[in-house]
Design a protein around this motif. Structure first.
Motif, PDB file in Angstrom:
ATOM      1  N   UNK A   1      43.275 -10.903  39.533  1.00 55.50           N
ATOM      2  CA  UNK A   1      43.533 -12.320  39.790  1.00 55.50           C
ATOM      3  C   UNK A   1      44.845 -12.446  40.559  1.00 55.50           C
ATOM      4  N   UNK A   2      44.815 -13.131  41.684  1.00 50.55           N
ATOM      5  CA  UNK A   2      46.012 -13.284  42.497  1.00 50.55           C
ATOM      6  C   UNK A   2      47.038 -14.157  41.775  1.00 50.55           C
ATOM      7  N   UNK A   3      48.255 -13.636  41.624  1.00 48.78           N
ATOM      8  CA  UNK A   3      49.326 -14.377  40.978  1.00 48.78           C
ATOM      9  C   UNK A   3      50.297 -14.985  41.984  1.00 48.78           C
ATOM     10  N   UNK A   4      50.637 -14.191  43.018  1.00 46.51           N
ATOM     11  CA  UNK A   4      51.682 -14.649  43.916  1.00 46.51           C
ATOM     12  C   UNK A   4      51.620 -13.861  45.222  1.00 46.51           C
ATOM     13  N   UNK A   5      52.064 -14.488  46.299  1.00 44.09           N
ATOM     14  CA  UNK A   5      52.198 -13.786  47.577  1.00 44.09           C
ATOM     15  C   UNK A   5      53.629 -13.943  48.081  1.00 44.09           C
ATOM     16  N   UNK A   6      54.066 -12.945  48.856  1.00 41.26           N
ATOM     17  CA  UNK A   6      55.418 -12.942  49.401  1.00 41.26           C
ATOM     18  C   UNK A   6      55.318 -12.758  50.915  1.00 41.26           C
ATOM     19  N   UNK A   7      56.027 -13.557  51.682  1.00 41.08           N
ATOM     20  CA  UNK A   7      55.886 -13.492  53.149  1.00 41.08           C
ATOM     21  C   UNK A   7      56.615 -12.297  53.748  1.00 41.08           C
TER      22      UNK A   7
END
Length: 473
Positions: free
Chosen positions: A380-386
């Motif tokens: 499950x995707x929790x967070x993305x960072x650019x």
């Protein structure tokens, strides 16, 4: 079962004063890492008898190595063990309580500030002196204030695809390159130097090579369709293994519980499980995915394997450790049409980031953090960072040590020639630090075991070893 793990850690704490008496920092690090390993293995261990036998054998070995501790220390150990048992009777679900065993008197006295939420174990509070002391009483930003360059290596004539420090060894760093070589560098003591070059592949060494657990050998894959096992001491090739279909071999990984088994992924969309002794593919140990297999990742127990491909999918497999058989479980769409170039898994990262997690680089200008949601490897995707990533095989890593601070750190390369440190628990201002020194896309990053140094490599063949900022220490 938790009582058995508590006794194992208590036993190590009992003898810890005898380990490297002139290096107390190492003794603290040993107990922290011991606690980390016990927590990770606790989720899959189902045989209490085996744990009791293990404790007896370990007690015997420690006694032979260090002698019997004083009576006061034995009494202290018994009192700590009873304390843990009583805690287990209160149905504390998490093995976070293991940290209470191996602390100093100051740490034990301040542990009363740790609170339980009923399901996830203790979390730090504003008055958790023990947690702050174990973390050096610094913020996470201060702890990852890498700044100065320790050394720059430029021995390779093409892109350096990966860098990896040896296990529990701050001095040796290996670098793989598209010039077909792997170099092994000595970082400390100065001057830093290249001590060995592994030369034998006919084409470039791809993004994955791995140290064995004992650091005496390295497994590498190449665009020439081979996997090689190298002897680190002599620099000689111990075994040459051809891909079954002659395809380019793009990644590899040792099985965490059995280094006589390793897995490869190739350009023909196949995953193969090999027996290192024979060099042959194990029966039932092959599977096919939708794209070229660019990266592989085991969980800490060795029972789950993930593959990432150039079509933007992650597949999870159930791995039978006894037979080497693979069973396909889940397919996760990450970024369809863009590659997944790197994955790393952690059962837990810090007291705040307590979910089993998987970190993945994706060719959509993003570093993705997933929660491992089920026992069959669903994510499950929790967070993305650019970050900047569209064309290169950029890689990332978790910080190697469990965190006693608020926050948890991951580090990644980027196509904008920078190295980024992110706090995965922050909603805003997630970037803790940014290192600039490369003049080409940064392809990989790697900590040494105590996080005192960080290595990064780029697509022009440069390797920079960064040192931690010691100002104010």
């Amino acid at each position: 079962m938790a009582a058995a793990y508590s006794q194992a850690l208590a036993l190590d704490a009992r003898y810890n004063a005898y380990r490297t008496p002139n290096n107390p920092q190492f003794r603290t690090l040993y107990i922290r890492r011991r606690s980390q390993l016990l927590r990770e293995s606790a989720k899959k261990e189902n045989d209490p008898t085996a744990r009791k036998d293990y404790i007896k054998i370990r007690a015997s070995l420690l006694s032979q190595r260090y002698g019997a501790p004083a009576l006061s220390e034995q009494s202290s150990m018994r009192s700590r063990t009873v304390s843990i048992r009583s805690m287990n009777k209160s149905n504390i679900a998490s093995l976070e309580s293991l940290d209470l065993v191996g602390r100093s008197k100051m740490e034990r006295s301040s542990s009363r500030h740790l609170g339980f939420d009923g399901s996830a174990g203790p979390v730090p509070t504003s008055v958790a002196e023990a947690s702050r002391a174990m973390g050096g009483d610094k913020s996470i930003g201060e702890n990852y204030a890498f700044a100065g360059m320790h050394h720059i290596f430029d021995q390779h004539k093409a892109a350096v695809t990966s860098v990896k420090f040896a296990h529990d060894d701050k001095s040796r760093l290996a670098c793989s390159s598209l010039d077909s070589q792997i170099s092994i560098c000595q970082i400390v003591p100065p001057p830093a130097t290249v001590i060995c070059v592994l030369d034998g592949h006919k084409k470039g060494v791809t993004v994955d090579f791995v140290w064995s657990l004992s650091n005496d050998s390295i497994l590498s894959t190449s665009l020439d369709g081979t996997t090689r096992l190298w002897d680190v001491a002599s620099g000689s090739c111990l075994r040459l293994m051809q891909d079954p279909g002659g395809a380019m071999v793009l990644c590899c990984s040792f099985q965490p519980l059995n280094n006589n088994i390793f897995v490869t992924g190739n350009a023909d969309q196949k995953v193969h499980v090999h027996n290192l002794s024979t060099g042959k593919v194990i029966k039932g140990g092959s599977a096919k995915v939708l794209g070229r297999v660019l990266c592989l990742c085991f969980d800490a127990t060795g029972h789950l394997l993930w593959t990432g491909d150039d079509h933007g999918f992650i597949f999870s497999f159930l791995f039978d450790v006894a037979s080497g058989k693979l069973t396909k479980a889940k397919r996760i769409t990450v970024c369809e049409g863009s590659p997944v170039t790197c994955m790393s898994a952690r059962m837990w990262i810090s007291r705040e980031a307590r979910d089993p997690s998987l970190l993945a680089n994706c060719g959509v200008n993003a570093l993705c953090l997933f929660k491992i949601a089920t026992e069959d490897g669903s994510l499950q995707l929790k967070r993305t960072f650019p970050i900047k990533q569209q064309r290169e095989a950029v890689r990332s890593t978790f910080c190697p040590l469990m965190s006693f601070r608020q926050g948890a750190c991951v580090v990644t390369g980027s196509e904008d020639c920078s190295v980024y440190f992110f706090d995965i628990e922050r909603e805003q201002k997630q970037c803790l630090n940014k290192l600039q020194g490369h003049s080409a896309p940064v392809l990989d990053v790697c900590f040494n075991y105590d996080e005192s140094m960080l290595a990064s490599c780029d697509s022009q063949g440069l390797v920079i070893v960064w040192k931690r900022e010691l100002k104010g220490v």
